[in-house]
Design a protein around this motif. Sequence first.
Motif, mmCIF file in Angstrom:
data_model
loop_
_atom_site.group_PDB
_atom_site.id
_atom_site.type_symbol
_atom_site.label_atom_id
_atom_site.label_comp_id
_atom_site.label_asym_id
_atom_site.label_seq_id
_atom_site.Cartn_x
_atom_site.Cartn_y
_atom_site.Cartn_z
ATOM 1 N N HIS A 1 0.802 -1.221 0.000
ATOM 2 C CA HIS A 1 0.000 0.000 0.000
ATOM 3 C C HIS A 1 0.834 1.270 0.000
ATOM 4 O O HIS A 1 0.359 2.334 -0.403
ATOM 5 C CB HIS A 1 -0.934 0.007 1.223
ATOM 6 C CG HIS A 1 -0.254 0.311 2.515
ATOM 7 N ND1 HIS A 1 0.617 -0.581 3.121
ATOM 8 C CD2 HIS A 1 -0.307 1.402 3.322
ATOM 9 C CE1 HIS A 1 1.062 -0.045 4.235
ATOM 10 N NE2 HIS A 1 0.520 1.148 4.396
ATOM 11 N N ASN A 2 2.089 1.189 0.462
ATOM 12 C CA ASN A 2 2.923 2.395 0.579
ATOM 13 C C ASN A 2 4.242 2.278 -0.176
ATOM 14 O O ASN A 2 5.211 2.962 0.152
ATOM 15 C CB ASN A 2 3.199 2.701 2.044
ATOM 16 C CG ASN A 2 3.886 1.540 2.767
ATOM 17 O OD1 ASN A 2 4.083 0.477 2.173
ATOM 18 N ND2 ASN A 2 4.228 1.746 4.019
ATOM 19 N N ASP A 3 4.267 1.459 -1.199
ATOM 20 C CA ASP A 3 5.493 1.277 -1.976
ATOM 21 C C ASP A 3 5.535 2.311 -3.099
ATOM 22 O O ASP A 3 5.439 1.989 -4.288
ATOM 23 C CB ASP A 3 5.545 -0.144 -2.540
ATOM 24 C CG ASP A 3 6.888 -0.473 -3.179
ATOM 25 O OD1 ASP A 3 7.844 0.302 -2.971
ATOM 26 O OD2 ASP A 3 6.978 -1.486 -3.893
ATOM 27 N N GLY B 1 -2.360 5.071 2.454
ATOM 28 C CA GLY B 1 -2.284 4.569 1.091
ATOM 29 C C GLY B 1 -3.092 3.300 0.894
ATOM 30 O O GLY B 1 -3.382 2.578 1.841
ATOM 31 N N GLY B 2 -3.451 3.034 -0.357
ATOM 32 C CA GLY B 2 -4.210 1.837 -0.689
ATOM 33 C C GLY B 2 -4.685 1.831 -2.129
ATOM 34 O O GLY B 2 -4.784 0.788 -2.761
ATOM 35 N N LEU B 3 -4.956 3.030 -2.680
ATOM 36 C CA LEU B 3 -5.377 3.134 -4.069
ATOM 37 C C LEU B 3 -4.192 2.857 -4.989
ATOM 38 O O LEU B 3 -3.105 3.405 -4.796
ATOM 39 C CB LEU B 3 -5.930 4.535 -4.337
ATOM 40 C CG LEU B 3 -6.240 4.885 -5.797
ATOM 41 C CD1 LEU B 3 -7.362 4.005 -6.347
ATOM 42 C CD2 LEU B 3 -6.601 6.365 -5.921
ATOM 43 N N GLN B 4 -4.414 2.013 -5.991
ATOM 44 C CA GLN B 4 -3.388 1.716 -6.983
ATOM 45 C C GLN B 4 -4.028 1.737 -8.367
ATOM 46 O O GLN B 4 -5.165 1.289 -8.539
ATOM 47 C CB GLN B 4 -2.745 0.346 -6.735
ATOM 48 C CG GLN B 4 -2.031 0.247 -5.394
ATOM 49 C CD GLN B 4 -1.353 -1.102 -5.173
ATOM 50 O OE1 GLN B 4 -1.572 -2.064 -5.919
ATOM 51 N NE2 GLN B 4 -0.521 -1.179 -4.141
ATOM 52 N N ILE B 5 -3.311 2.269 -9.361
ATOM 53 C CA ILE B 5 -3.820 2.277 -10.728
ATOM 54 C C ILE B 5 -2.882 1.478 -11.618
ATOM 55 O O ILE B 5 -1.693 1.304 -11.315
ATOM 56 C CB ILE B 5 -3.971 3.706 -11.269
ATOM 57 C CG1 ILE B 5 -2.597 4.343 -11.524
ATOM 58 C CG2 ILE B 5 -4.796 4.557 -10.318
ATOM 59 C CD1 ILE B 5 -2.680 5.617 -12.348
ATOM 60 N N GLU B 6 -3.425 0.969 -12.707
ATOM 61 C CA GLU B 6 -2.623 0.200 -13.656
ATOM 62 C C GLU B 6 -2.045 1.143 -14.705
ATOM 63 O O GLU B 6 -2.768 1.920 -15.330
ATOM 64 C CB GLU B 6 -3.473 -0.870 -14.329
ATOM 65 C CG GLU B 6 -2.662 -1.827 -15.177
ATOM 66 C CD GLU B 6 -3.516 -2.915 -15.776
ATOM 67 O OE1 GLU B 6 -3.124 -4.095 -15.719
ATOM 68 O OE2 GLU B 6 -4.600 -2.590 -16.314
ATOM 69 N N LYS B 7 -0.753 1.078 -14.887
ATOM 70 C CA LYS B 7 -0.059 1.918 -15.859
ATOM 71 C C LYS B 7 0.983 1.076 -16.576
ATOM 72 O O LYS B 7 1.915 0.556 -15.945
ATOM 73 C CB LYS B 7 0.600 3.096 -15.142
ATOM 74 C CG LYS B 7 1.495 3.970 -16.008
ATOM 75 C CD LYS B 7 0.726 4.785 -17.014
ATOM 76 C CE LYS B 7 1.616 5.814 -17.683
ATOM 77 N NZ LYS B 7 0.934 6.526 -18.795
ATOM 78 N N GLY C 1 0.893 -1.892 -17.653
ATOM 79 C CA GLY C 1 0.972 -3.259 -17.150
ATOM 80 C C GLY C 1 1.478 -3.386 -15.730
ATOM 81 O O GLY C 1 1.648 -4.514 -15.241
ATOM 82 N N LYS C 2 1.705 -2.273 -15.044
ATOM 83 C CA LYS C 2 2.202 -2.311 -13.668
ATOM 84 C C LYS C 2 1.237 -1.567 -12.746
ATOM 85 O O LYS C 2 0.529 -0.661 -13.169
ATOM 86 C CB LYS C 2 3.596 -1.670 -13.583
ATOM 87 C CG LYS C 2 4.664 -2.385 -14.407
ATOM 88 C CD LYS C 2 6.006 -1.686 -14.275
ATOM 89 C CE LYS C 2 7.073 -2.385 -15.096
ATOM 90 N NZ LYS C 2 8.396 -1.703 -14.991
ATOM 91 N N TRP C 3 1.246 -1.961 -11.460
ATOM 92 C CA TRP C 3 0.407 -1.286 -10.474
ATOM 93 C C TRP C 3 1.203 -0.164 -9.815
ATOM 94 O O TRP C 3 2.292 -0.388 -9.294
ATOM 95 C CB TRP C 3 -0.098 -2.280 -9.433
ATOM 96 C CG TRP C 3 -1.154 -3.189 -9.974
ATOM 97 C CD1 TRP C 3 -1.025 -4.508 -10.287
ATOM 98 C CD2 TRP C 3 -2.501 -2.825 -10.306
ATOM 99 N NE1 TRP C 3 -2.212 -4.997 -10.793
ATOM 100 C CE2 TRP C 3 -3.138 -3.978 -10.812
ATOM 101 C CE3 TRP C 3 -3.234 -1.638 -10.224
ATOM 102 C CZ2 TRP C 3 -4.463 -3.990 -11.233
ATOM 103 C CZ3 TRP C 3 -4.560 -1.640 -10.644
ATOM 104 C CH2 TRP C 3 -5.157 -2.799 -11.139
ATOM 105 N N ILE C 4 0.617 1.047 -9.872
ATOM 106 C CA ILE C 4 1.267 2.240 -9.338
ATOM 107 C C ILE C 4 0.492 2.730 -8.113
ATOM 108 O O ILE C 4 -0.688 3.101 -8.229
ATOM 109 C CB ILE C 4 1.312 3.372 -10.381
ATOM 110 C CG1 ILE C 4 1.936 2.885 -11.696
ATOM 111 C CG2 ILE C 4 2.047 4.576 -9.820
ATOM 112 C CD1 ILE C 4 3.375 2.451 -11.571
ATOM 113 N N PRO C 5 1.083 2.726 -6.904
ATOM 114 C CA PRO C 5 0.388 3.266 -5.732
ATOM 115 C C PRO C 5 0.204 4.776 -5.850
ATOM 116 O O PRO C 5 1.111 5.486 -6.294
ATOM 117 C CB PRO C 5 1.320 2.918 -4.565
ATOM 118 C CG PRO C 5 2.264 1.885 -5.095
ATOM 119 C CD PRO C 5 2.405 2.179 -6.545
ATOM 120 N N VAL C 6 -0.960 5.259 -5.470
ATOM 121 C CA VAL C 6 -1.244 6.692 -5.494
ATOM 122 C C VAL C 6 -0.962 7.261 -4.105
ATOM 123 O O VAL C 6 -1.617 6.893 -3.130
ATOM 124 C CB VAL C 6 -2.698 6.963 -5.903
ATOM 125 C CG1 VAL C 6 -2.994 8.466 -5.867
ATOM 126 C CG2 VAL C 6 -2.969 6.396 -7.301
#
Length: 382
Positions: free
Chosen positions: A63-65, A270-276, A278-283
């Motif tokens: 969640h915080n990476d 933190g916890g929201l992540q979006i796909e960019k 092909g990878k998950w990006i933490p917001v």
Amino acid sequence: MPERSAASSYDVGAQRFQRSVPKIGAEPDLAGPWSMVNQSNSKRKAVSEMFILPEHMRPTVTHNDYTDLEIPVIDVSALFDPPQHDEKVMEGLVAQVRDACLHWGFFQIVNHGIPEELLERFHGQGKQFFALPFAEKMKVARQQGQYTGYGHATVKKGDVRPWSEGFYFANDGSTAEFAKKLWPEDTNDDFLNSYSEYNEKVQGLSECLMRIIVDGLDVDPAYFETFSKHAGGLLRWNFYPACPEPQKTLGLKPHTDFNLLTVLHQGDVGGLQIEKDGKWIPVRPRPGALAVNIGDTLQVLTNGKYKSVPHQAVVNATQSRISSAYFYEALPSTVIVPHPDLVDENNPLQYEPFTGEAYRVYKQTQFLNTLEHFVRKKPDAE
């Protein structure tokens, strides 16, 4: 550019289609909320099998990476103080939003006109609600076929459960009825007032954002008024409890949103992540900031120019999290058809027409990639 009426645009769009709107079956039987199956084992050191995902579906980023790759952060103060800004400032804002919509489908906004005090007050009401005993929350349980009430995001019986709960609001009088069931009359004013204030502010903000987003398309904006003129909103609290094994489950599985656009207050955890790519990006949470993302409806109206991006919510072992999502949407009966000026030989029509109502029913059967059901099939070769 010649003016087009909304009616003529629909006629033009309808003539391009050879098939009718796909038929949608009955609503699926939905699973109960997190507390319903987890209240007896919430203090265990292991997660119930009901919440454990297959290994290939489990989160790969915590969640915080956070990294240097982050979604754009845009100052939108020019929307609320136009006399102090010249035309170039507004053009710059439109350009920033356009670039975010084209390349990310997500962005954060600051100086958005919603006081941080109101954000925290509404957030605090959420904490009070989810702290209620399970039996109290079930007094306002979301009923089959309804959009409002206590529950969680769409999950069918038999699916892996999300590690989360939700509470859905609509500006239809149901919120006042919920308040009467949850709190004494002399104390529910705080709940109703914070909801009403936040709902009004975030709807006004969504209307402003929609105009800026449309300005970036360089087409006649009148067409979009058909969809935004009577647009409303569905507001949802999301609650993600601390989880003993966060690497095995998700608070919310990967999905796209059904609506025009979503405005999210994600809190300070933190916890929201979006796909960019092909990878998950933490917001990364930012104090006072709001996250904005394109929904499936707007993707269709732009004929795929702006993308509705998959996102998910991960959980962690030590902190619970509450977020508030506002889904700005067209009327359910509105037929969704791309802007004619965004359809040509180089960008052929991508989707069959559908109503918001039909789409949302189908989304309950296919949470991710729902739009694939409405992709226009290529005509048979002659």
